[in-house]
Design an enzyme around this catalytic site. Structure first.
Site: not given
Lengths: 352, 352
Positions: B11-12, B110, B140, B220, B301
């Site tokens: 994803t990132i 993370g 995020c 979010h 996010q």
């Protein structure tokens, strides 16, 4: 015996009817309904006299094979108090009917505060309802907030309350409501209507509320902050909250992580319709940082106002004291979950 | 040219790789991946040199018909900076590899704060990253909070921040995550990890955070309260926030009511993958009650940390000033949505 009529037999009405039947000092005159659907059928099976809320539709009931006890006017005439549980806005239209028969009426929180002389929460202002023509039992969320504010105010003083209400999008049966996979500020503007509504119970309270809507149906969740006038420990706050029969401190040992398991727990304990009449406050969330109290609580939108409606019936007629009425209501409904976990609290070590 | 390797291509990672390619002062050495899945295939189609993150699995790539440029060590050796976008916890295990080749590395939020010498947010502490061995670009949510706190602190002073984070359960592709139809206090205890994480950027800030998880995947939502040291009007706050390129004030005229329409809007404007690099703050929600500021903001996010990673690459090497780097990053990515609505703001009357 207090003769009670229930106008409307949906989510709230059917629960109020059952709760009235369970009281030793009340008699259910009957329930009024607009349509002969599955809920009307259930009322008949329970032996509740059924009245046509809209006289012109009486035929539809007869065609559906459902016997009517009469029309809604007959019910109002025979009642000492009517509990109006019709959809938001209809209650206000029914005021003239109740006035015509000089029958005090209780409305629900979906109506505007101006529908009634007084907005009601048993814990906060029981005595204010006495002799009122019309009483409004505040909404599920306002009830949930008021039950926490009242004891906090009495024991610690409240400087300011800030509550974010993460609201279920609709009830489990509301198949046409959303959202699906979305998170909505609702309303986008601040405050939401809940803050002013709480002020109908606590006029002096400094409170700001923010509303959010999410894709869930089971319960609301409140993210609760109260700046207190004193600085108690979290334990002292928990002690005060656990003394309230309508506040349930969910113990960490229970393994209940959200609204789904709360409802599962309610059904396991045999609660009718899986109802949770109590605010469900996560014990481990009760925290105090300086003078700021925080906690999470879940509110069962379909049922937390039921004991309040029962108390309001007595309050409006000036029967029973606040304490006696709440105790009688709680005992007859079975409100109070603390005892369920007494054993568990002793047996198990909290998981953190 | 700054040679950048990207370890991890999920994803990132895939977004960082694209963002690096878009910078005039950077060159993508390549990306390292553990498995030859659809994302690896996409990297190959884009012409990104692909390295095996786990050398023992090189064969799997060859069997899948994917040519490798080498192993992850080769990529680290060839890079001036490595951006580690591997899953939480793996980054910490990779530190020795980067140290071995004396290559500065950026980690993601993370990882624990202790993975790096400095936790990074471009707006708040760009200069702190210079010459660090390891830099952690905060998560995020922490990024989203920091971007708001920084200008508020500078203009009005922050006495205390209280944020309820209503978090999406998982990303759109995370098919094994929940909840479905549930609202979870997560964690049940207070504060959530976000408050202490924001303190890794603002050590002196008084902040309490509460986390909630809901059945949504898109973004979010933060319910934001800041008690300010001064009492500006809501308009003054909006003026300050709208000067920030990475804060997007969603105008009331836009008809955007939640995260779903925000993403729809992002896709309509042609944003890659529908990304929203900016905090999306509902303009109508910005309210001041006494010294309490409230607002709602949504945080994407998957993408809000991407410009931060780009800036961190320059910051760790001591290239460009904070202002120049952020401006360059924003210009090359296309960050900044205010202008999209300039016309609409002039043409339309707000709907309330």
């Amino acid at each position: 015996m207090i003769k009670v009529g229930v106008n409307g037999y949906g989510t709230i009405g059917k629960r109020v009817a059952d709760a009235v039947v369970a009281q030793p000092d009340m008699e259910l005159v009957g329930v009024a309904k607009t349509r002969p659907n599955f809920e009307a059928e259930a009322a008949v099976r329970k032996g509740y006299p059924l009245y046509a809320a809209i006289p012109e539709r009486s035929d539809a009931f007869r065609e559906g094979g459902i016997d009517l006890a009469g029309e809604v006017e007959d019910m109002v005439m025979a009642s000492d108090v009517v509990v109006d549980t019709t959809p938001s806005g209809i209650g206000a239209e029914n005021r003239e009917l109740y006035r015509q028969y000089d029958t005090p009426a209780l409305f629900q929180g979906g109506e505007g505060a101006d529908v009634a002389d007084v907005s009601f929460n048993a814990r906060a202002n029981y005595d204010a309802a006495e002799d009122a023509e019309f009483v409004r039992v505040v909404s599920c969320n306002t009830t949930g907030i008021s039950r926490v504010i009242a004891p906090l105010e009495e024991h610690f003083g409240v400087e300011k309350a800030r509550v974010t209400l993460i609201r279920r999008g609709g009830d489990p049966g509301d198949s046409s409501r959303g959202p699906i996979n979305d998170i909505l500020p609702d309303p986008i503007t601040i405050p939401s209507h809940h803050g002013p509504d709480v002020n109908s119970i606590f006029p002096e309270l400094n409170i700001d509320t923010l509303g959010v809507k999410v894709p869930a149906t089971l319960m609301h969740l409140h993210s609760f902050n109260v700046t207190l006038e004193s600085e108690p420990t979290a334990e002292e706050v928990k002690d005060v909250l656990s003394d309230e029969s309508r506040l349930f401190l969910v113990p960490g040992t229970a393994g209940i992580d959200g609204t789904g398991k709360l409802k599962e727990f309610a059904m396991d304990t045999g609660r009718p319709r899986g109802d949770l009449w109590e605010n469900c406050i996560w014990e481990e969330s009760v925290s105090v940082e300086d003078d700021d109290l925080y906690l999470f609580q879940s509110i069962h939108q379909e049922s937390d106002v039921i004991p309040e409606n029962v108390d309001a019936i007595r309050a409006v007629l000036g029967r029973e004291t606040q304490e006696d009425s709440m105790e009688l209501t709680d005992q007859r409904l079975g409100v109070g979950l603390e005892s369920v976990f007494d054993g568990m609290r002793k047996r198990l070590t909290p998981y953190q």
